[in-house]
Write a protein that holds these residues in place. Structure first.
Motif, PDB file in Angstrom:
ATOM      1  N   GLU A   1       0.826  -1.208   0.000  1.00  0.00           N
ATOM      2  CA  GLU A   1       0.000   0.000   0.000  1.00  0.00           C
ATOM      3  C   GLU A   1       0.859   1.257   0.000  1.00  0.00           C
ATOM      4  O   GLU A   1       0.572   2.225  -0.715  1.00  0.00           O
ATOM      5  CB  GLU A   1      -0.934  -0.006   1.205  1.00  0.00           C
ATOM      6  N   LYS A   2       1.917   1.267   0.791  1.00  0.00           N
ATOM      7  CA  LYS A   2       2.817   2.423   0.867  1.00  0.00           C
ATOM      8  C   LYS A   2       3.503   2.675  -0.471  1.00  0.00           C
ATOM      9  O   LYS A   2       3.586   3.816  -0.933  1.00  0.00           O
ATOM     10  CB  LYS A   2       3.860   2.174   1.962  1.00  0.00           C
TER      11      LYS A   2
ATOM     12  N   ASN B   1       2.498   1.706  -3.510  1.00  0.00           N
ATOM     13  CA  ASN B   1       1.520   2.135  -4.503  1.00  0.00           C
ATOM     14  C   ASN B   1       1.058   3.570  -4.268  1.00  0.00           C
ATOM     15  O   ASN B   1       0.844   4.323  -5.217  1.00  0.00           O
ATOM     16  CB  ASN B   1       0.333   1.182  -4.544  1.00  0.00           C
ATOM     17  N   GLN B   2       0.902   3.936  -3.014  1.00  0.00           N
ATOM     18  CA  GLN B   2       0.507   5.309  -2.701  1.00  0.00           C
ATOM     19  C   GLN B   2       1.604   6.276  -3.151  1.00  0.00           C
ATOM     20  O   GLN B   2       1.304   7.296  -3.757  1.00  0.00           O
ATOM     21  CB  GLN B   2       0.252   5.460  -1.205  1.00  0.00           C
ATOM     22  N   GLU B   3       2.839   5.961  -2.864  1.00  0.00           N
ATOM     23  CA  GLU B   3       3.961   6.804  -3.270  1.00  0.00           C
ATOM     24  C   GLU B   3       4.067   6.884  -4.788  1.00  0.00           C
ATOM     25  O   GLU B   3       4.373   7.935  -5.344  1.00  0.00           O
ATOM     26  CB  GLU B   3       5.257   6.256  -2.676  1.00  0.00           C
TER      27      GLU B   3
ATOM     28  N   GLY C   1       1.625   6.533  -6.892  1.00  0.00           N
ATOM     29  CA  GLY C   1       0.461   7.175  -7.463  1.00  0.00           C
ATOM     30  C   GLY C   1      -0.352   6.266  -8.372  1.00  0.00           C
ATOM     31  O   GLY C   1      -1.254   6.725  -9.061  1.00  0.00           O
ATOM     32  N   SER C   2      -0.029   4.983  -8.371  1.00  0.00           N
ATOM     33  CA  SER C   2      -0.783   4.014  -9.170  1.00  0.00           C
ATOM     34  C   SER C   2      -0.530   2.618  -8.620  1.00  0.00           C
ATOM     35  O   SER C   2       0.354   2.408  -7.795  1.00  0.00           O
ATOM     36  CB  SER C   2      -0.373   4.084 -10.645  1.00  0.00           C
ATOM     37  N   GLU C   3      -1.295   1.649  -9.113  1.00  0.00           N
ATOM     38  CA  GLU C   3      -1.194   0.258  -8.661  1.00  0.00           C
ATOM     39  C   GLU C   3      -0.017  -0.404  -9.386  1.00  0.00           C
ATOM     40  O   GLU C   3      -0.207  -1.167 -10.330  1.00  0.00           O
ATOM     41  CB  GLU C   3      -2.505  -0.480  -8.949  1.00  0.00           C
TER      42      GLU C   3
END
Length: 97
Positions: free
Chosen positions: A79-80, A82-84, A86-88
């Protein structure tokens, strides 16, 4: 005087990369290069290599103990990242030692 339809060069490049599906390899390289930022110095010290196989991140560890510790935080780590990014970018992480 700046026109309202003007964009920054960075925005234009980012839009072009998104539209031409070139962003993914760049983002993946960014994730690999920032591995220490995601897991910390201690875990990074015990990492042999990090690479992508599709949307799976393959991580080879020097220590079984460090591998087990990272396996325990795998979901929040994905999750971290992907959040950084900006996409999956990362669907799964495979740790080995």
């Amino acid at each position: 005087m700046r026109r309202s339809n003007e964009s920054s060069l960075g925005d234009l490049i980012d839009n072009w990369l998104k539209n031409h599906d070139k962003r993914s390899p760049i983002v993946k390289a960014h994730v690999v290069n920032r591995w220490e930022d995601f897991v910390g110095k201690m875990a990074a010290r015990y990492t042999d290599y990090v690479k992508f196989d599709g949307d799976k991140l393959i991580v080879k560890m020097k220590s079984a103990v460090a591998r087990r510790e990272l396996e325990m935080i795998k979901t929040p780590l994905i999750e971290k990242i992907n959040q950084e990014a900006g996409s999956e970018v990362v669907a799964d992480i495979e740790f080995s030692s």
